[in-house]
Structures are given as C-alpha cells and as structure tokens.
Design an enzyme around this catalytic site. Structure first.
Site, PDB file in Angstrom:
ATOM      1  N   ASN A   1      31.741  -1.333 -14.952  1.00 19.75           N
ATOM      2  CA  ASN A   1      32.424  -1.944 -13.795  1.00 19.75           C
ATOM      3  C   ASN A   1      32.121  -3.432 -13.641  1.00 19.75           C
ATOM      4  O   ASN A   1      32.216  -3.987 -12.561  1.00 19.75           O
ATOM      5  CB  ASN A   1      32.118  -1.158 -12.525  1.00 19.75           C
ATOM      6  CG  ASN A   1      30.618  -1.009 -12.287  1.00 19.75           C
ATOM      7  OD1 ASN A   1      29.818  -1.643 -12.969  1.00 19.75           O
ATOM      8  ND2 ASN A   1      30.253  -0.204 -11.321  1.00 19.75           N
TER       9      ASN A   1
ATOM     10  N   GLU B   1      15.986  -8.440  -5.090  1.00 19.24           N
ATOM     11  CA  GLU B   1      16.578  -8.674  -6.409  1.00 19.24           C
ATOM     12  C   GLU B   1      16.603 -10.160  -6.774  1.00 19.24           C
ATOM     13  O   GLU B   1      16.355 -10.509  -7.936  1.00 19.24           O
ATOM     14  CB  GLU B   1      17.993  -8.088  -6.461  1.00 19.24           C
ATOM     15  CG  GLU B   1      17.980  -6.562  -6.425  1.00 19.24           C
ATOM     16  CD  GLU B   1      19.367  -5.936  -6.462  1.00 19.24           C
ATOM     17  OE1 GLU B   1      19.444  -4.703  -6.564  1.00 19.24           O
ATOM     18  OE2 GLU B   1      20.376  -6.664  -6.377  1.00 19.24           O
TER      19      GLU B   1
ATOM     20  N   TYR C   1      16.785  -1.429 -11.416  1.00 15.29           N
ATOM     21  CA  TYR C   1      17.433  -0.213 -10.919  1.00 15.29           C
ATOM     22  C   TYR C   1      16.399   0.813 -10.448  1.00 15.29           C
ATOM     23  O   TYR C   1      16.618   2.019 -10.607  1.00 15.29           O
ATOM     24  CB  TYR C   1      18.333   0.389 -12.003  1.00 15.29           C
ATOM     25  CG  TYR C   1      19.679  -0.300 -12.154  1.00 15.29           C
ATOM     26  CD1 TYR C   1      20.535  -0.461 -11.064  1.00 15.29           C
ATOM     27  CD2 TYR C   1      20.114  -0.768 -13.396  1.00 15.29           C
ATOM     28  CE1 TYR C   1      21.781  -1.075 -11.204  1.00 15.29           C
ATOM     29  CE2 TYR C   1      21.359  -1.381 -13.544  1.00 15.29           C
ATOM     30  CZ  TYR C   1      22.189  -1.528 -12.436  1.00 15.29           C
ATOM     31  OH  TYR C   1      23.425  -2.121 -12.573  1.00 15.29           O
TER      32      TYR C   1
ATOM     33  N   HIS D   1      27.302  -6.408 -11.118  1.00 14.75           N
ATOM     34  CA  HIS D   1      26.342  -5.861 -10.161  1.00 14.75           C
ATOM     35  C   HIS D   1      26.276  -6.817  -8.987  1.00 14.75           C
ATOM     36  O   HIS D   1      26.287  -8.034  -9.175  1.00 14.75           O
ATOM     37  CB  HIS D   1      24.942  -5.735 -10.777  1.00 14.75           C
ATOM     38  CG  HIS D   1      23.886  -5.475  -9.731  1.00 14.75           C
ATOM     39  ND1 HIS D   1      23.624  -4.215  -9.256  1.00 14.75           N
ATOM     40  CD2 HIS D   1      23.080  -6.321  -9.044  1.00 14.75           C
ATOM     41  CE1 HIS D   1      22.683  -4.287  -8.317  1.00 14.75           C
ATOM     42  NE2 HIS D   1      22.332  -5.565  -8.175  1.00 14.75           N
TER      43      HIS D   1
ATOM     44  N   LYS E   1      27.802  -7.995 -15.933  1.00 12.43           N
ATOM     45  CA  LYS E   1      27.190  -6.987 -16.793  1.00 12.43           C
ATOM     46  C   LYS E   1      27.658  -7.144 -18.249  1.00 12.43           C
ATOM     47  O   LYS E   1      28.616  -7.893 -18.515  1.00 12.43           O
ATOM     48  CB  LYS E   1      27.547  -5.601 -16.255  1.00 12.43           C
ATOM     49  CG  LYS E   1      26.870  -5.241 -14.923  1.00 12.43           C
ATOM     50  CD  LYS E   1      27.362  -3.857 -14.497  1.00 12.43           C
ATOM     51  CE  LYS E   1      26.605  -3.299 -13.328  1.00 12.43           C
ATOM     52  NZ  LYS E   1      27.089  -1.942 -12.976  1.00 12.43           N
TER      53      LYS E   1
HETATM   54  O1  CDP Z   1      26.799  -1.103  -8.626  1.00 13.27           O
HETATM   55  P1  CDP Z   1      26.961  -0.410  -7.307  1.00 13.27           P
HETATM   56  O2  CDP Z   1      25.956  -0.872  -6.264  1.00 13.27           O
HETATM   57  O3  CDP Z   1      28.366  -0.466  -6.814  1.00 13.27           O
HETATM   58  O4  CDP Z   1      26.687   1.157  -7.577  1.00 13.27           O
HETATM   59  P2  CDP Z   1      25.310   1.981  -7.612  1.00 13.27           P
HETATM   60  O5  CDP Z   1      25.558   3.259  -6.889  1.00 13.27           O
HETATM   61  O6  CDP Z   1      24.160   1.151  -7.157  1.00 13.27           O
HETATM   62  O7  CDP Z   1      25.129   2.333  -9.152  1.00 13.27           O
HETATM   63  C1  CDP Z   1      24.669   1.399 -10.091  1.00 13.27           C
HETATM   64  C2  CDP Z   1      25.527   1.459 -11.322  1.00 13.27           C
HETATM   65  O8  CDP Z   1      25.356   2.712 -11.968  1.00 13.27           O
HETATM   66  C3  CDP Z   1      27.043   1.375 -11.085  1.00 13.27           C
HETATM   67  O9  CDP Z   1      27.507   0.050 -10.897  1.00 13.27           O
HETATM   68  C4  CDP Z   1      27.590   2.001 -12.359  1.00 13.27           C
HETATM   69  O10 CDP Z   1      27.574   1.087 -13.444  1.00 13.27           O
HETATM   70  C5  CDP Z   1      26.544   3.100 -12.623  1.00 13.27           C
HETATM   71  N1  CDP Z   1      26.978   4.427 -12.116  1.00 13.27           N
HETATM   72  C6  CDP Z   1      27.500   5.348 -12.998  1.00 13.27           C
HETATM   73  O11 CDP Z   1      27.617   5.045 -14.181  1.00 13.27           O
HETATM   74  N2  CDP Z   1      27.896   6.592 -12.561  1.00 13.27           N
HETATM   75  C7  CDP Z   1      27.771   6.916 -11.265  1.00 13.27           C
HETATM   76  N3  CDP Z   1      28.173   8.130 -10.861  1.00 13.27           N
HETATM   77  C8  CDP Z   1      27.232   5.997 -10.354  1.00 13.27           C
HETATM   78  C9  CDP Z   1      26.840   4.746 -10.804  1.00 13.27           C
HETATM   79 MG    MG Z   2      23.868  -0.632  -6.132  1.00 15.23          MG
END
Ligand code: CDP
Ligand code: MG
Length: 170
Positions: A134, A148, A61, A137, A21
């Site tokens: 973080n 994806e 997303y 992705h 990212k």
């Molecule tokens: O990336 P991952 O699959 O672990 O998490 P996700 O639930 O699919 O969420 C996508 C991205 O949204 C996360 O990697 C974070 O960068 C962001 N996010 C956030 O900023 N705040 C949250 N409460 C949840 C997700």
């Molecule tokens: Mg995710």
C-alpha cells in the site's frame, strides 16, 4: 513564545512520520508521493533513504510483532529501501493519514495515495501470503508519531526552516 495563544498554536503544529515503502520506491513513485504532501502545504523537515533490517522492522512495527501477518510485513518492509520523511503542519498526523487513505488500497478513496496508485485487497494478499502493498506508512496517532519520528530521525537530522507555507498557507 511565552503567551498562552502561542503555546496553543505550537501544540497544533505536529510532526509525523511518512515512509515511501519498498513498492513505492521500486515503482518510481517517490516524487509523486512526496508531491501529495507538498501540494497540501505540509513541510518536509527531515528526509532520507534507508534499507532497514529485521531488527529495525521489529522496532518500527513493535505493535504488530506477534501478529499472524507480521512475518509477511517484515519481509515486505525489508525487501528494498524506503524513503523516510518527517512531515510538519497543523494537525499533521490526522491530515497525513487522510492524504494516504485507508490501509486496504481496494477500499481507499480515489484522491488518496493508496486509492490512486494501488488497488490490491486483503483477500488477495492473504491468499498469496504476502503483505498488503500500500505504498506508504504514516503514523496512526500523535503518540505513535512522536515515537516514530524519534526512532527514525536524530535531533540533528530534523530542521527548522522558513518555507513559503509559513507566509502563504499558515
Ligand atoms: O499502515 P496502516 O497504519 O494503515 O496499517 P496497520 O494496521 O498499522 O498495518 C501495517 C501494515 O501491515 C499495513 O500498511 C499493510 O502493509 C500490512 N497489513 C497487511 O499486510 N495485512 C493486514 N491484514 C493488515 C496490515
Ligand atoms: Mg499503522
């Protein structure tokens, strides 16, 4: 290729999408992050740098569009280029998620990418009204991975080639 055993084996070999990212790219962590997958014996079968726009973010997303956090996520993911990779290996989807670590860096175990290179928590990001930075992705499951990889890469951008892993890891 026809026998049932070979079919079973080829079902085990999965492809999944990984993005370094904007925070990973801007912090100069592209190489360190790619190394985590290479050292485990996974094969990079496609790779490119892309600066995505709002429209593409909504495709990538799609499951998050409409959530309260989405506008912040879109701002984050479109803020600088990302490095996109299609990564291949045995049960690659689950393995890559394990290497990446849990979504919140604060809770991500040491030894994972998010646990070793970041430490931010949900509460901090919420107060600051920003997305959780973080670094990576990774597709969440097999269906997401297929969708994806197809969204980010055309067939001609994905390569089948022999690597040392084919002989010494698999
Ligand atoms: O990336 P991952 O699959 O672990 O998490 P996700 O639930 O699919 O969420 C996508 C991205 O949204 C996360 O990697 C974070 O960068 C962001 N996010 C956030 O900023 N705040 C949250 N409460 C949840 C997700
Ligand atoms: Mg995710």
């Amino acid at each position: 290729m026809g026998n049932p055993q070979e079919k079973e084996v080829s079902r085990m070999i999965e492809r999944t999408l990984v993005l370094v990212k904007p925070d990973g790219v801007q912090r100069g962590l592209i190489g360190s992050i790619i190394s985590r997958f290479e050292q485990r014996g996974l094969k990079v079968v496609g790779m490119k740098m892309v600066w995505i726009d709002e429209r593409f973010s909504k495709k990538h997303y799609a499951a998050h569009v409409g959530k309260k956090m989405y506008p912040m996520l879109e701002k984050f993911i479109t803020s600088a280029p990302v490095v996109a990779m299609a990564v291949e290996g045995i049960h690659a989807v689950e393995l890559v998620r394990k290497i990446v670590g849990s979504t919140e860096p604060k809770s991500a175990p040491i030894g994972t990418i998010r646990g070793d290179y970041a430490h931010v928590c949900y509460e901090y990001a919420d107060l600051k009204q920003i997305s959780v930075k973080n670094l990576v992705h990774a597709s969440g499951n097999k269906e997401e991975a297929d969708q994806e990889v197809g969204l980010w890469f055309s067939e001609t951008e994905l390569y089948e080639y022999e690597s040392a892993h084919d002989r010494h890891v698999l």
